[in-house]
Structure formats: structure tokens, C-alpha cells
Write a protein that holds these residues in place. Structure first.
Motif, PDB file in Angstrom:
ATOM      1  N   ARG A   1       0.996  -1.036  -0.136  1.00 15.12           N
ATOM      2  CA  ARG A   1       0.090  -0.011   0.188  1.00 15.12           C
ATOM      3  C   ARG A   1       1.125   1.252  -0.154  1.00 15.12           C
ATOM      4  NH1 ARG A   1      -1.786  -0.458   6.117  1.00 15.12           N
ATOM      5  NH2 ARG A   1      -2.869  -2.449   5.531  1.00 15.12           N
TER       6      ARG A   1
ATOM      7  N   LYS B   1      -6.951 -13.738  -0.625  1.00 15.80           N
ATOM      8  CA  LYS B   1      -8.156 -13.672  -1.543  1.00 15.80           C
ATOM      9  C   LYS B   1      -7.855 -14.768  -2.627  1.00 15.80           C
ATOM     10  CE  LYS B   1      -7.820  -8.954  -2.455  1.00 15.80           C
ATOM     11  NZ  LYS B   1      -7.355  -8.378  -1.250  1.00 15.80           N
TER      12      LYS B   1
ATOM     13  N   ILE C   1     -13.755  -7.085   8.043  1.00 10.53           N
ATOM     14  CA  ILE C   1     -12.940  -5.893   7.158  1.00 10.53           C
ATOM     15  C   ILE C   1     -12.658  -6.377   5.882  1.00 10.53           C
ATOM     16  CG2 ILE C   1     -10.577  -4.810   7.493  1.00 10.53           C
ATOM     17  CD1 ILE C   1     -10.889  -4.773  10.426  1.00 10.53           C
ATOM     18  N   PRO C   2     -12.908  -5.424   4.931  1.00  6.36           N
ATOM     19  CA  PRO C   2     -12.582  -5.856   3.242  1.00  6.36           C
ATOM     20  C   PRO C   2     -11.171  -5.715   3.108  1.00  6.36           C
ATOM     21  CG  PRO C   2     -14.379  -4.261   4.012  1.00  6.36           C
ATOM     22  CD  PRO C   2     -13.768  -4.325   5.069  1.00  6.36           C
ATOM     23  N   TYR C   3     -10.869  -6.278   2.163  1.00 11.22           N
ATOM     24  CA  TYR C   3     -11.825  -7.349   1.699  1.00 11.22           C
ATOM     25  C   TYR C   3     -11.410  -8.803   2.221  1.00 11.22           C
ATOM     26  CZ  TYR C   3     -13.369  -4.462  -2.157  1.00 11.22           C
ATOM     27  OH  TYR C   3     -13.784  -3.117  -2.847  1.00 11.22           O
ATOM     28  N   GLY C   4     -10.274  -9.157   2.614  1.00 11.91           N
ATOM     29  CA  GLY C   4     -10.052 -10.551   3.062  1.00 11.91           C
ATOM     30  C   GLY C   4     -10.874 -11.069   4.333  1.00 11.91           C
TER      31      GLY C   4
ATOM     32  N   GLU D   1     -10.439 -10.187  10.539  1.00 11.71           N
ATOM     33  CA  GLU D   1      -9.182  -9.624   9.485  1.00 11.71           C
ATOM     34  C   GLU D   1      -8.741 -11.044   8.839  1.00 11.71           C
ATOM     35  OE1 GLU D   1      -7.789  -7.592   7.824  1.00 11.71           O
ATOM     36  OE2 GLU D   1      -7.195  -5.686   8.714  1.00 11.71           O
TER      37      GLU D   1
ATOM     38  N   LEU E   1      -3.053  -9.731   9.655  1.00 14.26           N
ATOM     39  CA  LEU E   1      -2.904  -8.744  10.784  1.00 14.26           C
ATOM     40  C   LEU E   1      -1.466  -8.263  10.742  1.00 14.26           C
ATOM     41  CD1 LEU E   1      -4.468  -7.374  12.810  1.00 14.26           C
ATOM     42  CD2 LEU E   1      -3.678  -8.764  14.449  1.00 14.26           C
TER      43      LEU E   1
ATOM     44  N   GLY F   1      -1.967  -3.853  12.305  1.00 15.46           N
ATOM     45  CA  GLY F   1      -3.127  -3.514  13.204  1.00 15.46           C
ATOM     46  C   GLY F   1      -3.674  -2.311  12.608  1.00 15.46           C
ATOM     47  N   ALA F   2      -2.996  -1.545  11.691  1.00 19.35           N
ATOM     48  CA  ALA F   2      -3.590  -0.190  11.421  1.00 19.35           C
ATOM     49  C   ALA F   2      -5.088  -0.417  10.862  1.00 19.35           C
ATOM     50  CB  ALA F   2      -2.457   0.553  10.611  1.00 19.35           C
TER      51      ALA F   2
END
Ligand SMILES: O=P(O)(O)OC[C@H]1O[C@H](OP(=O)(O)OP(=O)(O)O)[C@H](O)[C@@H]1O
Length: 201
Positions: free
Chosen positions: A23, A35, A66-69, A113, A116, A119-120
Motif C-alpha cells: 500500500r 483472496k 474488514i474488506p476485503y479479505g 481480519e 494482521l 493492525g492499522a
């Protein structure tokens, strides 16, 4: 956990010194894509059974994906535990940060999640939930091993299934050797992301 490694696209390792941009602002020597495991329903089911085991020790008022996973696993947990489902949104829509509804009066939430790391992402969801729900647990399939630090910094309970370290131990020795130092450095960076005060300690 070993079965995950057989899934095409599940684990991508950076080549040489060119890290993978996971990211903006985060470069990693590896990418784990849960995914990719969506192509293997039997593997997803086996993972969900494990998530059920570690999170059935008590009751929950809502399961939050929590998207997407995290979403497909949250869906299963919600149905199997007979608990309402909500999906956290990265950006609010119509004034809500959740798709679906957080039940009125809910006192506990299980946040799901897939991976992890710092954890943000989970903490953004926690910040929203905490407006109303005091009792939150984050559960994840894979962890980079920062669970207790994340738990302390964000004052949240954390349960996880598999450690990335253990996954890497299953790689062939030469690959393991190549990844070990970049992985260690990446984990150190995660520590300073989670707890900036740790820098220079
Ligand atoms: O603990 P963190 O440091 O926040 O990192 C973990 C998050 O990063 C990944 O999501 P990604 O941003 O790749 O989104 P995606 O699942 O929607 O692809 C993963 O699915 C977690 O949500």
C-alpha cells in the motif's frame, strides 16, 4: 497452513532488493493474499472451522468483517454463531462506516481480519466501533506476530491462527535463507509503525 502455500498467488516473495508495494508507504519483502484462497472452498471452510474454534469461547453481539479479505470469513462466523453481520467500510457512506447494521445496544464485537500486520486497518474499524461498543476482539487468520503489542497499544483482545514466521519455515531452505533478513527488517518496521515510541529505544 501448509495447504495455503499450494495455492497459486497466495504467497508472493519480492525478487532481490525490489520490495512489493503493499500500500502507499508500505513496502514488504512478501505479500500474503488470502483472496487467492477464495478459489479453494475446502481450504476456506477448514480455516473457518479453526476461526470458529478460537472464537467460540464466549458470545458476541455482532461480527464485523474488514474488506476485503476478512469478509467471507466474517460471513461464515456470523452464520455459524447466529450473530448479526456488519461490514466495515474504509470510507463512510450515508453517514455510516458500516454496511449492514450494528445492532442497537450491542456490547461486544468480533472483528474479522484476514492478515494482521501492524493492525492499522483493524484500528480504524475499532475507532468506529468504540463509539458504542466497549468489548471488542480482533481475530485474524495470519499474523506477523505483533499480537501482544497490537493488543496493548489498541487495548483490544487479539486472537490469530497462523504466524507468518511458521509459514516461512515451510519454504525450501534457500528461499528461507533469502527471505529471513528482509522479513526481520520488515517486522522491525512494523513494530515502529505500531508503537512509534519504540523507535530509538
Ligand atoms: O494490519 P495492517 O498493517 O493494517 O495490514 C493488514 C491489512 O492489509 C491487508 O489489506 P489490504 O490493504 O491489502 O486490503 P484488501 O484486503 O482489501 O486487499 C489485509 O487484508 C489487512 O486488512
Amino acid at each position: 497452513m501448509r495447504d495455503c502455500l499450494d495455492v497459486s498467488g497466495f504467497l508472493t516473495l519480492a525478487e532481490g532488493d525490489t520490495y512489493i508495494e503493499i500500500r502507499p508507504g508500505r513496502e514488504s519483502p512478501m505479500r500474503i493474499s488470502m483472496k487467492a484462497a477464495w478459489t479453494k472452498p475446502e481450504l476456506m471452510s477448514a480455516i473457518d472451522e479453526q476461526l470458529l474454534i478460537i472464537n467460540s469461547d464466549r458470545s458476541w453481539d455482532v461480527v464485523v468483517g474488514i474488506p476485503y479479505g476478512g469478509v467471507p470469513h466474517a460471513v461464515t462466523l456470523s452464520r455459524r454463531l447466529s450473530v448479526p453481520l456488519a461490514i466495515w467500510r474504509h470510507e463512510s457512506k450515508n453517514g455510516s462506516q458500516f454496511a449492514g447494521q450494528i445492532p442497537h445496544g450491542a456490547e461486544s464485537a468480533l472483528v474479522v481480519e484476514d492478515v494482521l500486520a501492524s493492525g492499522a486497518t483493524a484500528s480504524l474499524c475499532l475507532a468506529e466501533l468504540r463509539n458504542n461498543i466497549p468489548d471488542v476482539r480482533v481475530t485474524a487468520i495470519f499474523t506477523y506476530g505483533m499480537d501482544s503489542l497490537i493488543s496493548t497499544v489498541h487495548a483490544v483482545e487479539v486472537t490469530t491462527l497462523f504466524r507468518v514466521d511458521c509459514l516461512l519455515k515451510m519454504l525450501d531452505p534457500s528461499t528461507r535463507q533469502l527471505i529471513s533478513e528482509p522479513y526481520r527488517n520488515f517486522r522491525n518496521r512494523l513494530v515502529s509503525e505500531i508503537d512509534p515510541a519504540s523507535k530509538g529505544r
